[in-house]
Scaffold this motif. Sequence first.
Motif, PDB file in Angstrom:
ATOM      1  N   GLN A  27      -0.043  -1.880  -4.791  1.00  0.00           N
ATOM      2  CA  GLN A  27       0.776  -2.617  -5.758  1.00  0.00           C
ATOM      3  C   GLN A  27       0.673  -4.122  -5.507  1.00  0.00           C
ATOM      4  OE1 GLN A  27       5.050  -2.031  -5.643  1.00  0.00           O
ATOM      5  NE2 GLN A  27       5.220  -2.388  -7.842  1.00  0.00           N
ATOM      6  N   CYS A  28       0.466  -4.891  -6.586  1.00  0.00           N
ATOM      7  CA  CYS A  28       0.423  -6.344  -6.534  1.00  0.00           C
ATOM      8  C   CYS A  28       1.739  -6.911  -7.051  1.00  0.00           C
ATOM      9  CB  CYS A  28      -0.744  -6.871  -7.361  1.00  0.00           C
ATOM     10  SG  CYS A  28      -2.353  -6.202  -6.871  1.00  0.00           S
ATOM     11  N   LYS A  29       1.979  -8.199  -6.800  1.00  0.00           N
ATOM     12  CA  LYS A  29       3.270  -8.776  -7.166  1.00  0.00           C
ATOM     13  C   LYS A  29       3.359  -9.153  -8.635  1.00  0.00           C
ATOM     14  CE  LYS A  29       1.978 -13.449  -5.639  1.00  0.00           C
ATOM     15  NZ  LYS A  29       2.264 -14.537  -4.669  1.00  0.00           N
ATOM     16  N   ASN A  30       2.214  -9.396  -9.297  1.00  0.00           N
ATOM     17  CA  ASN A  30       2.238  -9.745 -10.717  1.00  0.00           C
ATOM     18  C   ASN A  30       0.890  -9.407 -11.339  1.00  0.00           C
ATOM     19  OD1 ASN A  30       0.441 -12.040 -10.235  1.00  0.00           O
ATOM     20  ND2 ASN A  30       2.248 -13.107  -9.431  1.00  0.00           N
ATOM     21  N   MET A  79      -0.068  -1.994 -10.563  1.00  0.00           N
ATOM     22  CA  MET A  79      -0.694  -1.160  -9.542  1.00  0.00           C
ATOM     23  C   MET A  79      -2.169  -0.941  -9.838  1.00  0.00           C
ATOM     24  SD  MET A  79       1.948   1.728  -8.233  1.00  0.00           S
ATOM     25  CE  MET A  79       0.652   2.195  -7.085  1.00  0.00           C
ATOM     26  N   MET A  80      -2.935  -0.798  -8.754  1.00  0.00           N
ATOM     27  CA  MET A  80      -4.351  -0.475  -8.874  1.00  0.00           C
ATOM     28  C   MET A  80      -4.696   0.642  -7.895  1.00  0.00           C
ATOM     29  SD  MET A  80      -6.286  -3.625  -6.944  1.00  0.00           S
ATOM     30  CE  MET A  80      -5.955  -4.051  -5.224  1.00  0.00           C
ATOM     31  N   LYS A  85       0.838  -1.195   0.000  1.00  0.00           N
ATOM     32  CA  LYS A  85       0.000   0.000   0.000  1.00  0.00           C
ATOM     33  C   LYS A  85       0.871   1.243   0.000  1.00  0.00           C
ATOM     34  CE  LYS A  85      -3.248   2.527   2.929  1.00  0.00           C
ATOM     35  NZ  LYS A  85      -2.313   3.660   3.157  1.00  0.00           N
ATOM     36  N   ARG A  86       0.506   2.210  -0.834  1.00  0.00           N
ATOM     37  CA  ARG A  86       1.260   3.457  -0.887  1.00  0.00           C
ATOM     38  C   ARG A  86       0.842   4.372   0.258  1.00  0.00           C
ATOM     39  NH1 ARG A  86       1.304   8.687  -3.202  1.00  0.00           N
ATOM     40  NH2 ARG A  86       3.384   9.265  -3.959  1.00  0.00           N
ATOM     41  N   LYS A  87       1.827   4.908   0.950  1.00  0.00           N
ATOM     42  CA  LYS A  87       1.543   5.804   2.072  1.00  0.00           C
ATOM     43  C   LYS A  87       0.964   7.108   1.549  1.00  0.00           C
ATOM     44  CE  LYS A  87       4.542   6.136   5.364  1.00  0.00           C
ATOM     45  NZ  LYS A  87       5.819   6.360   6.089  1.00  0.00           N
TER      46      LYS A  87
END
Length: 850
Positions: free
Chosen positions: A687-690, A669-670, A608-610
Motif C-alpha cells: 500500500q502507498c500513501k497516495n 494498493m499494488m 506491506k501486507r503480511k
Amino acid sequence: MAKNTSLYFRIIEGKNLPAKDVSGTSDPYCLIKVDNEVVARTATVWKDLNPFWGEEYTLHLPMGFHTLSFYVMDEDTIGHDDVIGKISLNKEYIATHLRGIDNWINLTRINPDDEIQGEIHLGLEILQDRQTKVLKCHLIEARDLAPRDISGTSDPFARVVFNNKTTETATIKKTRFPHWNEMFEFELEDEKAIEEIMLTVEVWDWDMVGKNDFLGKIDFNLDALLKTQVTRGWFRLLPFEKNEDDAGGKLGALRLKVRLAEDRILPSMYYQPLIDLLVESVISPSKSAAIARPTKGATLPESSQPYDGSLASMNWAEDITPLTMLEEVTTVESRQEVAVTVVKMFLGQGLVIPFLDYLNMREVNKTTDPNTLFRSNSLASKAMEQFMKLVGMPYLHEVLKQVVNRIFDEKKYIELDPCKIDLNKIRRISFKGGHSEANVRECSQEMLKSYLTDVMDAIVSSVEQCPSVMRVVFKQLHKRVEEQFPEAENEDVKYLAISGFLFLRFFAPAILTPKLFNLRDHHAETRTGRTLLLLAKAVQSIGNLGLQLGHGKELWMTPLHPFILQSVGCVKDFLDKLIDIDNENATDLQQGLVFHPSVTIKEGYLHKRKAEGVNLVTRFTFKKRYFWLSSENLSYAKSSDWQVRWSIPVQHIRAVERVDENAFQQLHMMQVITQDNEAQLHIMYIQCKNVNELNQWLSAIRKACIYNQQMLPFFHPGSYRSNRWTCCLHTEKTVQGCSRTHSAVTLGDWSDPLEPAVETQAIYKQLLQGRDKLKKKYLESSDISPVKDKEERIQSDGTKEAGVEESRSYQDRHTTAAARLLNVVEDLERAHQAFESREEEEQANEMPVP
C-alpha cells in the motif's frame, strides 16, 4: 512494426471555478485519468478559485489509449470531495493538433452514464439453411467494468436489443468481471429488410432500489456481418451518443497543454546504418566528414575500451559530420528533446564520453571569448545538461534530498528583500527581539546560511558519490578548456566550465524546483518557494565563483557575500578532486544501461501486507517497511538503517499491477507478482500513501523489469479470499487472470530505459524534417558559404590555384558526407512506407469490427 505512444500533458492553471465551500471559495485539485485509470493527482490549492498548478507529466502507452480526462475536485476535510467539473479529450482530437494543444478549455458537467470503461467478449454468427437464417449471439464475459456500487464493484447483466426484441442475461453479483456464457438466437428476415438494422449489446448494473446504472454498450451493423457470417472477440464498451455541455463556462476553465507523439518503430536492424553514421562522427570523424587536416592521425578507441581523450589530436573548427548536420536542422524549440535522444543513443552504444568530448571540443574551439563559453543553447550545452539528468539523478537525490525535505518540513518565513517583507505573515512566528523588519532580515540570514551550509557540505563531500562517468566527462571538459585558454588571466575558466554545468544547470535548478527533479511530489507553496529561490540564487553565485557579486541589482543579497566568497575555495578544491580520476575507472555504465545496476532507483516507506495475515483485522495485516529498488533487486527492511533485508530479484518479477479497492477495502494498493524456481507464482501486496506514489512505484518497478522474460499477459486485480477471487469470483486459485497487465505503461522521467530503436527513430524524424534544408545547402547549391570563405582565405595568402583546388576537394567532402546521411534517411523512409503498405493490406483482410 511496433507502436510507440507517448502522451505529454501539463495542467497549468484554472480560472473562474465555482465556490463549493461555505466560505465562498474552493480547495481545488485535479485528477487525471487515462481511460478511467487515475495516472496523476495535482496538489491542492487552498482557498482559491483561480488556482495555479504548473504540473506536467509524460506517459508511455505502448498499447495506446482512447481518452484523456481531467477532473477538477474540491477537497473537503470531512466527507467526500466535491466534483466541480471535467474535461475529456479523445485520442483522435488530440492527434489532429500536430503541434499540441495549448488552450483554455471550459469544464463540463459530469454525467455518470458517460463514465464508461471496460470490454465485453462476445461472438456473433449467422447460420442458414434452405428456409431460415438465424443470428446467434454468444455473450461470454466482460472485464474492467466501472464500479457503480459503494463496495467498489457492480452487479452486471447484459441486454441484447435486436429488431425490437430484447433479451437479458443473468445478473452476476459483486464483480466487475462477470462471466455469463449465454447464447441467444434471433431469426433473420429478408436481407433487404435488415441491411440497416443494428444489433445492440448493453451492459447494466442491477440495483435493488432505484434505476439500474448504465455500464456501456456496443452496436453491430448486420450488413457488415452478413458478408463475413461470423465475428468474435473483445470489444470496447462505449457511452450513449451525446453532445457535451460546457455549462456556458459557469463551471470555470482549465489551461492545458497536451501533446501526443506516436511513432511506428521498425525492427532494430533498419536503424543500424543511421546509428553507424552517427557513431562514426565520433570514433572515425575522417570517414564521415570533411575535416580540416588533423595534426596527428588519431581515432577514438572502441567502445569497450576506456576513453583516452585522443580527440585532442585533431582540429575541429570546420568539421561537417552527421552530428553537425543534425544540429543544423534542429530548431531551438526541439533542441532539448533532440539532445536527450542523442545522449541516450550514445549511452546505449557505450560511447557517451567520447560523444560529449566531441561536442564540447567543437564548442570550446570555436569560442574566442571565455565569458561566452557554453552560454548559448547549443547541442553541446543541452547534451551536457541532459546527460547529468540521465546519469546523475540518483547522485543528485543523495546530495540534496535531505536538506530539501528539511526546508519543506520547517516552512520558515525567510526574506531578505526589504520591499517584500510582510510583517503580517509572521505574526505567529517568534523572531528574536520582536517583529521588526531588521529582526526578520537577521533571522532570515541565519536560516539561509544554515541551509546553505548544509547544501555546500553535502556537495563538497560528495566526490565519491558522483558517478565516475560524470567525473571523466568533466575531466575531459577541464582539459579542453585549459588547452583553449591557457593564459594566467583565464585560470578560473576551466573551473567555471564545470561549475556552470554542475552548479548552475544541475544543483541550483533542482533546489529551485524540486518537483521537476523528483525530489518532491508537488511544487512548493509560496513561502517555501521563496526560500528555495533565495537558496538557489546563493548556490548560483557560488557556482560562478563569486565573480558577479556586487554587479547585480539585488544588493539585499550582500549579507550572504562573505559566506559565498568563503565557499569559492572549497568549490575549486571539490572540482579538483572530482576530476582526479583515471579514465579506466569510468565503469559506472554498462553498454545499454543508464546507470550501474546496483544504484538505488527509488526508495521510501510503504506498507506491506503480511502473507500470514489473512484472518487478522485489516489494520494489523499491513506493516510499515522501507523499500529499495535497483535494477537488480527489490528489497525491504523494517527501517532504512535496519541491517537485515529481504530481497526479491527483479528478474523474478512477472507483473506489477494495481489492486482493486474492494480487495482489502484499502486505497492506493499494488501487487508484485513473482515466480520462484519451481515456477510457482507469489503475490506481495503493498500500500502507498497516495495515488502519485502508487504510480511512481508502479512505473519504477516496471522499468526495472522491462527486459524480463515470461511477463504475465493477465492478472487478478482482486485478492484470493474465502476460496475465491474477489474480482472475477473464480474459485480456482491458479486460474488465469481476468484483466490484462500493463507492464509497459510507465511515467516518463530520468529513469526511462534505453531503447535504441525508439531513440534512432526520433533522430530519423528530425533529419527527415530537415532533409530539404540539407539538400539545398550541400547537394544543390554550388556556392556553399563555408567553401567560399575558405577559398577567399586561401587566396589572400597568394596561393590562388592551390586554394581553389583544396576548396573544391573540401566541397566534395561536404557533399559526400551529406549524401551518405540523406541516403540512409531515404532508405528508412522507404522501409516505413513498405511496412505501412503491408499493414494496410493486413487490415483490409481482417474481419470487420463494429
